[in-house]
Enzyme design. Sequence first.
Site, PDB file in Angstrom:
ATOM      1  N   SER A  73       1.180  -1.384   0.101  1.00 39.14           N
ATOM      2  CA  SER A  73       0.290  -0.084  -0.104  1.00 39.14           C
ATOM      3  C   SER A  73       0.969   1.367  -0.031  1.00 39.14           C
ATOM      4  O   SER A  73       0.403   2.006  -0.053  1.00 39.14           O
ATOM      5  CB  SER A  73      -1.104   0.062   1.289  1.00 39.14           C
ATOM      6  OG  SER A  73      -0.191  -0.519   2.063  1.00 39.14           O
ATOM      7  N   TYR A 120      11.350  -4.949  17.570  1.00 35.41           N
ATOM      8  CA  TYR A 120      12.031  -4.951  15.637  1.00 35.41           C
ATOM      9  C   TYR A 120      12.857  -6.192  15.262  1.00 35.41           C
ATOM     10  O   TYR A 120      12.441  -7.058  14.188  1.00 35.41           O
ATOM     11  CB  TYR A 120      11.529  -3.542  15.446  1.00 35.41           C
ATOM     12  CG  TYR A 120      11.838  -3.657  13.931  1.00 35.41           C
ATOM     13  CD1 TYR A 120      11.019  -3.431  13.113  1.00 35.41           C
ATOM     14  CD2 TYR A 120      12.884  -3.241  13.416  1.00 35.41           C
ATOM     15  CE1 TYR A 120      11.781  -3.406  11.541  1.00 35.41           C
ATOM     16  CE2 TYR A 120      12.550  -2.810  11.874  1.00 35.41           C
ATOM     17  CZ  TYR A 120      12.105  -2.937  11.317  1.00 35.41           C
ATOM     18  OH  TYR A 120      12.819  -2.622   9.636  1.00 35.41           O
TER      19      TYR A 120
HETATM   20  N1  LIG Z   1      12.508   2.289   5.877  1.00 34.60           N
HETATM   21  C1  LIG Z   1      13.408   1.376   6.007  1.00 34.60           C
HETATM   22  O1  LIG Z   1      14.497   2.377   6.950  1.00 34.60           O
HETATM   23  C2  LIG Z   1      13.423  -0.236   6.181  1.00 34.60           C
HETATM   24  C3  LIG Z   1      14.667  -0.604   6.678  1.00 34.60           C
HETATM   25  C4  LIG Z   1      15.239  -1.713   7.604  1.00 34.60           C
HETATM   26  C5  LIG Z   1      13.937  -2.514   6.008  1.00 34.60           C
HETATM   27  N2  LIG Z   1      12.568  -2.409   6.182  1.00 34.60           N
HETATM   28  C6  LIG Z   1      11.619  -3.001   6.073  1.00 34.60           C
HETATM   29  O2  LIG Z   1      11.321  -2.709   4.746  1.00 34.60           O
HETATM   30  C7  LIG Z   1       9.908  -3.427   4.984  1.00 34.60           C
HETATM   31  C8  LIG Z   1       8.384  -2.070   4.532  1.00 34.60           C
HETATM   32  O3  LIG Z   1       9.252  -1.168   5.199  1.00 34.60           O
HETATM   33  P1  LIG Z   1       8.441   0.650   4.471  1.00 34.60           P
HETATM   34  O4  LIG Z   1       9.677   1.377   5.188  1.00 34.60           O
HETATM   35  O5  LIG Z   1       8.141   0.676   3.631  1.00 34.60           O
HETATM   36  O6  LIG Z   1       7.801   0.645   5.623  1.00 34.60           O
HETATM   37  P2  LIG Z   1       6.132   0.905   5.711  1.00 34.60           P
HETATM   38  O7  LIG Z   1       5.909   2.659   5.148  1.00 34.60           O
HETATM   39  O8  LIG Z   1       5.563   1.299   7.057  1.00 34.60           O
HETATM   40  O9  LIG Z   1       5.218   0.313   5.116  1.00 34.60           O
HETATM   41  C9  LIG Z   1       4.741  -0.643   5.788  1.00 34.60           C
HETATM   42  C10 LIG Z   1       3.988  -1.616   4.648  1.00 34.60           C
HETATM   43  O10 LIG Z   1       3.246  -2.831   5.520  1.00 34.60           O
HETATM   44  C11 LIG Z   1       1.550  -2.859   5.863  1.00 34.60           C
HETATM   45  N3  LIG Z   1       1.671  -3.755   6.996  1.00 34.60           N
HETATM   46  C12 LIG Z   1       1.586  -3.389   8.089  1.00 34.60           C
HETATM   47  N4  LIG Z   1       1.725  -4.270   9.023  1.00 34.60           N
HETATM   48  C13 LIG Z   1       0.839  -5.025   7.805  1.00 34.60           C
HETATM   49  C14 LIG Z   1      -0.084  -6.775   8.134  1.00 34.60           C
HETATM   50  N5  LIG Z   1      -0.473  -6.904   9.031  1.00 34.60           N
HETATM   51  N6  LIG Z   1      -0.783  -6.645   6.988  1.00 34.60           N
HETATM   52  C15 LIG Z   1      -0.836  -6.592   5.763  1.00 34.60           C
HETATM   53  N7  LIG Z   1       0.073  -5.060   5.421  1.00 34.60           N
HETATM   54  C16 LIG Z   1       0.474  -4.550   6.801  1.00 34.60           C
HETATM   55  C17 LIG Z   1       1.603  -1.412   5.623  1.00 34.60           C
HETATM   56  O11 LIG Z   1       0.098  -1.122   5.416  1.00 34.60           O
HETATM   57  P3  LIG Z   1      -0.503  -0.081   6.225  1.00 34.60           P
HETATM   58  O12 LIG Z   1      -0.574   0.915   5.105  1.00 34.60           O
HETATM   59  O13 LIG Z   1      -1.840  -1.006   6.370  1.00 34.60           O
HETATM   60  O14 LIG Z   1      -0.343  -0.261   7.469  1.00 34.60           O
HETATM   61  C18 LIG Z   1       2.421  -0.847   4.521  1.00 34.60           C
HETATM   62  O15 LIG Z   1       1.778  -1.112   3.893  1.00 34.60           O
HETATM   63  C19 LIG Z   1       9.563  -3.331   5.890  1.00 34.60           C
HETATM   64  O16 LIG Z   1      10.002  -5.280   6.302  1.00 34.60           O
HETATM   65  C20 LIG Z   1      11.061  -3.066   7.398  1.00 34.60           C
HETATM   66  O17 LIG Z   1      11.357  -4.070   8.485  1.00 34.60           O
HETATM   67  C21 LIG Z   1      12.498  -0.862   6.520  1.00 34.60           C
END
Ligand SMILES: NC(=O)c1ccc[n+]([C@@H]2O[C@H](COP(=O)([O-])OP(=O)(O)OC[C@H]3O[C@@H](n4cnc5c(N)ncnc54)[C@H](OP(=O)(O)O)[C@@H]3O)[C@@H](O)[C@H]2O)c1
Length: 230
Positions: free
Chosen positions: A10, A155
Amino acid sequence: MKTALVTGASKGIGREVALQLAVKGFQVFVCARNTDAGTETARAILSRGGKAAFLEMDVANPGVVSEAARNLAKHTDHLDVLINNAAIKLDGDAEMLAMSEAVFQETLQTNTMGPWRVCKAFSALLARSKAPRIINVSSGGGQLADGAGGWAPAYCISKTALNAVTSQLAVAMPNAAINSVCPGWVRTDMGGNEAPRSVQQGADTIVWLASEAPQSLTGKFLRDRQIIPW
Ligand SMILES: NC(=O)c1ccc[n+]([C@@H]2O[C@H](COP(=O)([O-])OP(=O)(O)OC[C@H]3O[C@@H](n4cnc5c(N)ncnc54)[C@H](OP(=O)(O)O)[C@@H]3O)[C@@H](O)[C@H]2O)c1
């Protein structure tokens, strides 16, 4: 046509991965628990001439995940790529002893058991692919090679355990290429505005593993297309 499913598509990195896979010719199943935002990602792909469909799925809910797998089986006979991207980071910098039971449990339920649950539910469709691939989006926060960092322990532990899930899945599914990825620190709602990487940079290794990496590469943890320790 090659098919890919992306959880948490999303917004953030998941949305970008879905867009890039569509450009590469995949039919993309955009999964999200937020129907409006998930549908918007699917529409964005369609408006650019790609193929996409929205599939509602909260990865923390076992019944919903099973139902989503049954629904998808009505629309495709195989799944080539599964990207377990959805995750939450509920704890800020609260240290281990200050963390609540609820935060620890919900984090593991979504970030660790979620990807395992989704793999299990969609394994029959993945088994019908000639070269199935699973990418679990993890984090450098889960690395213990130099000791724990101490920030956001729920986390970080959930991501260490996700890397272990990847390792075990690679043994259980020898015909599939199954890897974990750290996207780096990326500007998203989770990563914040100060992060140095764009979503395009964060998506790079994930999309590479989904499309171009050797099928023989499995059971590893990668950042910037390189294997790293965890
Ligand atoms: N951003 C960073 O710096 C970073 C660094 C290391 C790793 N990561 C990893 O990269 C991935 C994406 O992160 P991001 O930064 O894009 O995060 P984000 O912008 O917060 O997006 C997270 C996504 O996961 C969805 N989500 C959360 N809980 C869920 C559930 N129970 N069922 C289905 N969807 C769910 C959210 O949907 P909703 O809109 O419904 O909440 C959103 O689409 C994650 O695995 C994160 O741990 C990110």
